[in-house]
Enzyme design. Structure first.
Site, PDB file in Angstrom:
ATOM      1  N   ASP A 122       0.725  -1.202   0.026  1.00 22.14           N
ATOM      2  CA  ASP A 122       0.011  -0.023  -0.068  1.00 22.14           C
ATOM      3  C   ASP A 122       0.942   1.224   0.113  1.00 22.14           C
ATOM      4  O   ASP A 122       2.201   0.945   0.079  1.00 22.14           O
ATOM      5  CB  ASP A 122      -0.779  -0.054   1.206  1.00 22.14           C
ATOM      6  CG  ASP A 122      -0.606  -0.249   2.326  1.00 22.14           C
ATOM      7  OD1 ASP A 122       0.611   0.122   2.880  1.00 22.14           O
ATOM      8  OD2 ASP A 122      -0.868  -1.262   3.095  1.00 22.14           O
ATOM      9  N   LYS A 143      -4.852   1.097  -3.601  1.00 22.08           N
ATOM     10  CA  LYS A 143      -5.784   1.761  -4.484  1.00 22.08           C
ATOM     11  C   LYS A 143      -6.178   0.719  -5.652  1.00 22.08           C
ATOM     12  O   LYS A 143      -5.277   0.078  -5.877  1.00 22.08           O
ATOM     13  CB  LYS A 143      -5.357   3.243  -5.147  1.00 22.08           C
ATOM     14  CG  LYS A 143      -5.338   4.121  -4.265  1.00 22.08           C
ATOM     15  CD  LYS A 143      -5.608   5.457  -5.071  1.00 22.08           C
ATOM     16  CE  LYS A 143      -5.588   6.561  -3.986  1.00 22.08           C
ATOM     17  NZ  LYS A 143      -4.401   7.564  -3.925  1.00 22.08           N
ATOM     18  N   MET A 254      -2.523   9.109  12.301  1.00 24.43           N
ATOM     19  CA  MET A 254      -3.956   9.145  11.977  1.00 24.43           C
ATOM     20  C   MET A 254      -4.724  10.350  12.270  1.00 24.43           C
ATOM     21  O   MET A 254      -6.061  10.283  12.524  1.00 24.43           O
ATOM     22  CB  MET A 254      -4.827   7.909  11.972  1.00 24.43           C
ATOM     23  CG  MET A 254      -3.986   6.762  10.851  1.00 24.43           C
ATOM     24  SD  MET A 254      -4.909   5.164  11.233  1.00 24.43           S
ATOM     25  CE  MET A 254      -4.676   4.853  12.774  1.00 24.43           C
TER      26      MET A 254
HETATM   27  N1  SAH Z   1       1.955   1.097  10.760  1.00 22.84           N
HETATM   28  C1  SAH Z   1       2.357   2.313  10.597  1.00 22.84           C
HETATM   29  C2  SAH Z   1       1.078   3.056  10.697  1.00 22.84           C
HETATM   30  C3  SAH Z   1      -0.281   3.105   9.964  1.00 22.84           C
HETATM   31  S1  SAH Z   1      -1.488   3.996  10.310  1.00 22.84           S
HETATM   32  C4  SAH Z   1       3.509   2.605  10.906  1.00 22.84           C
HETATM   33  O1  SAH Z   1       3.939   1.887  12.136  1.00 22.84           O
HETATM   34  O2  SAH Z   1       4.002   3.801  10.834  1.00 22.84           O
HETATM   35  C5  SAH Z   1      -1.045   5.301   9.193  1.00 22.84           C
HETATM   36  C6  SAH Z   1      -0.605   6.472   9.741  1.00 22.84           C
HETATM   37  O3  SAH Z   1       0.806   6.564  10.231  1.00 22.84           O
HETATM   38  C7  SAH Z   1      -0.866   7.744   8.993  1.00 22.84           C
HETATM   39  O4  SAH Z   1      -2.109   8.471   9.114  1.00 22.84           O
HETATM   40  C8  SAH Z   1       0.121   8.817   9.513  1.00 22.84           C
HETATM   41  O5  SAH Z   1      -0.182   9.086  10.933  1.00 22.84           O
HETATM   42  C9  SAH Z   1       1.307   7.965   9.995  1.00 22.84           C
HETATM   43  N2  SAH Z   1       2.243   7.861   8.918  1.00 22.84           N
HETATM   44  C10 SAH Z   1       2.944   6.812   8.288  1.00 22.84           C
HETATM   45  N3  SAH Z   1       4.012   7.235   7.217  1.00 22.84           N
HETATM   46  C11 SAH Z   1       3.929   8.586   7.473  1.00 22.84           C
HETATM   47  C12 SAH Z   1       4.995   9.599   7.051  1.00 22.84           C
HETATM   48  N4  SAH Z   1       5.821   9.288   6.238  1.00 22.84           N
HETATM   49  N5  SAH Z   1       4.800  10.800   7.421  1.00 22.84           N
HETATM   50  C13 SAH Z   1       3.640  11.218   8.486  1.00 22.84           C
HETATM   51  N6  SAH Z   1       3.026  10.400   8.865  1.00 22.84           N
HETATM   52  C14 SAH Z   1       3.130   8.937   8.582  1.00 22.84           C
END
Ligand code: SAH
Length: 342
Positions: A122, A143, A254
């Protein structure tokens, strides 16, 4: 790993069983070669070598008897490249892809990507670099045509079906698979279908995205704990009180959609309105941006912010200024300016 050589139109003979050779075949085809196959060394003496053979890719499939053919090729001046056999097939590996740059993929992630037949990814994962890292079929489950997300149950179904069909399946997810990544559900789906599944941890955005803006989630004598919260749905009043009472750093993923409720809830729960707060958008990606304000002003300051973003609440946000060297200058200039103004 893809081949970095252009073999367009070149005849390449790939030897080895179809299971062991499947990834080598894909690599050479992707490099443009005209691939000829020999799956068994049974009748090597009588094998007619293709005309103008450029290279023999000898997959180490464990079958005895390849030596005479390979010797014949070497004697004829045709180079022989040893190729590793594809690993055992029919299992799933959940891989944490980190926050979106291939630089933050782990060594284990690179290895399983290289050995994959199919990668379901994803868009929070570092998907743009995937064609350089693997010859696997790449399937975007973030998507699909028409821009509808593939549902979680469909993703699980696709993974399971692909593994049952004999593929090495990689499910590449953003950050770490077990941090708000529904990794647990995907593992459970594989277990329920009797499929071997393993998890490769990734660099979570909860820690690395604040770091990209120079913010350490803990800091000696400033914060000795951090709590990672999902902002997917608004928190309850009780949760606001718990969080406000902890005294450490709060990291919210999020959280853009519920930012206003969170800031208001923490204030109702007694948190100081001048508690520093940061919104770090698009960490490690083009357009990374950090907005610094405090609990009382963040809603207005972050009005133009969008996902993906990580929110950080706590005194560590001030430490960021001392860490200028870790983040981009534009980011930190903005940061310094807002801290001075606060
Ligand atoms: N498993 C992921 C989180 C999934 S939830 C982890 O451990 O990072 C998805 C959320 O992760 C997004 O809404 C945002 O809050 C955050 N996120 C993931 N990648 C990001 C990035 N490059 N920059 C800012 N926020 C990020």
């Amino acid at each position: 790993m893809q081949l970095s050589i252009d073999l367009t139109g070149r005849n390449v003979l790939v030897t080895g069983t179809s299971t062991a050779a499947r990834q080598a075949v894909r690599r050479y085809e992707a490099a443009g070669a005209v691939v000829h196959r020999l799956a068994s060394p049974g009748s090597v003496q009588s094998v007619e070598l293709p005309e103008q053979l450029f290279l023999v890719a000898a997959v180490e499939d464990g079958q005895p008897g390849w030596a005479p053919l390979l010797d014949r090729c070497r004697e004829a001046g045709i180079p022989v490249a040893a190729e590793p056999a594809a690993g055992p097939a029919g299992h799933v590996t959940l891989v944490g892809g980190g926050p979106g740059t291939s630089d933050l993929l782990t060594v284990a992630a690179l290895k399983v990507l290289r050995d994959a037949d199919v990668v379901f990814y994803d868009r929070l994962a570092p998907y743009q670099e995937l064609p350089l890292l693997t010859s696997a079929e790449l399937v975007d489950v973030g998507k699909k045509p028409g821009h509808h997300k593939v549902s979680q149950s469909d993703i699980e179904k696709l993974m399971v079906e692909s593994a049952l069909a004999g593929n090495n399946v990689v499910r590449l997810k953003g950050g770490d698979p077990y941090v708000f990544g529904r990794g647990g559900e995907e593992v459970a789906a594989c277990v329920a279908a009797g499929i071997k599944v393993q998890v490769v941890s990734g660099v979570t955005s909860a820690i690395s995205v604040p770091a990209a803006a120079g913010i350490p989630v803990t800091h000696r004598e400033v914060s000795h704990m951090f709590t990672v919260v999902s902002g997917h749905a608004p928190l309850t009043e009780k949760e606001h009180h718990h969080l406000a009472g902890l005294g450490g750093t709060i990291v919210v993923l999020m959280g853009i959609g519920t930012l206003h409720q969170l800031a208001a809830g923490l204030r109702r729960a007694g948190m100081r309105p001048d508690m520093p707060m940061a919104v770090v958008e698009r960490g490690y990606r083009p357009g990374q941006r950090t907005t610094i304000a405090d609990l009382g002003t963040i809603t207005a300051a972050a009005a133009g912010c969008s996902n993906p973003a990580v929110l950080v609440i706590g005194e560590v946000v001030r430490v960021a200024e001392a860490n200028r060297q870790h983040a981009g200058a534009a980011d930190l200039d903005r940061l310094a300016a807002s801290l001075l103004g606060s």
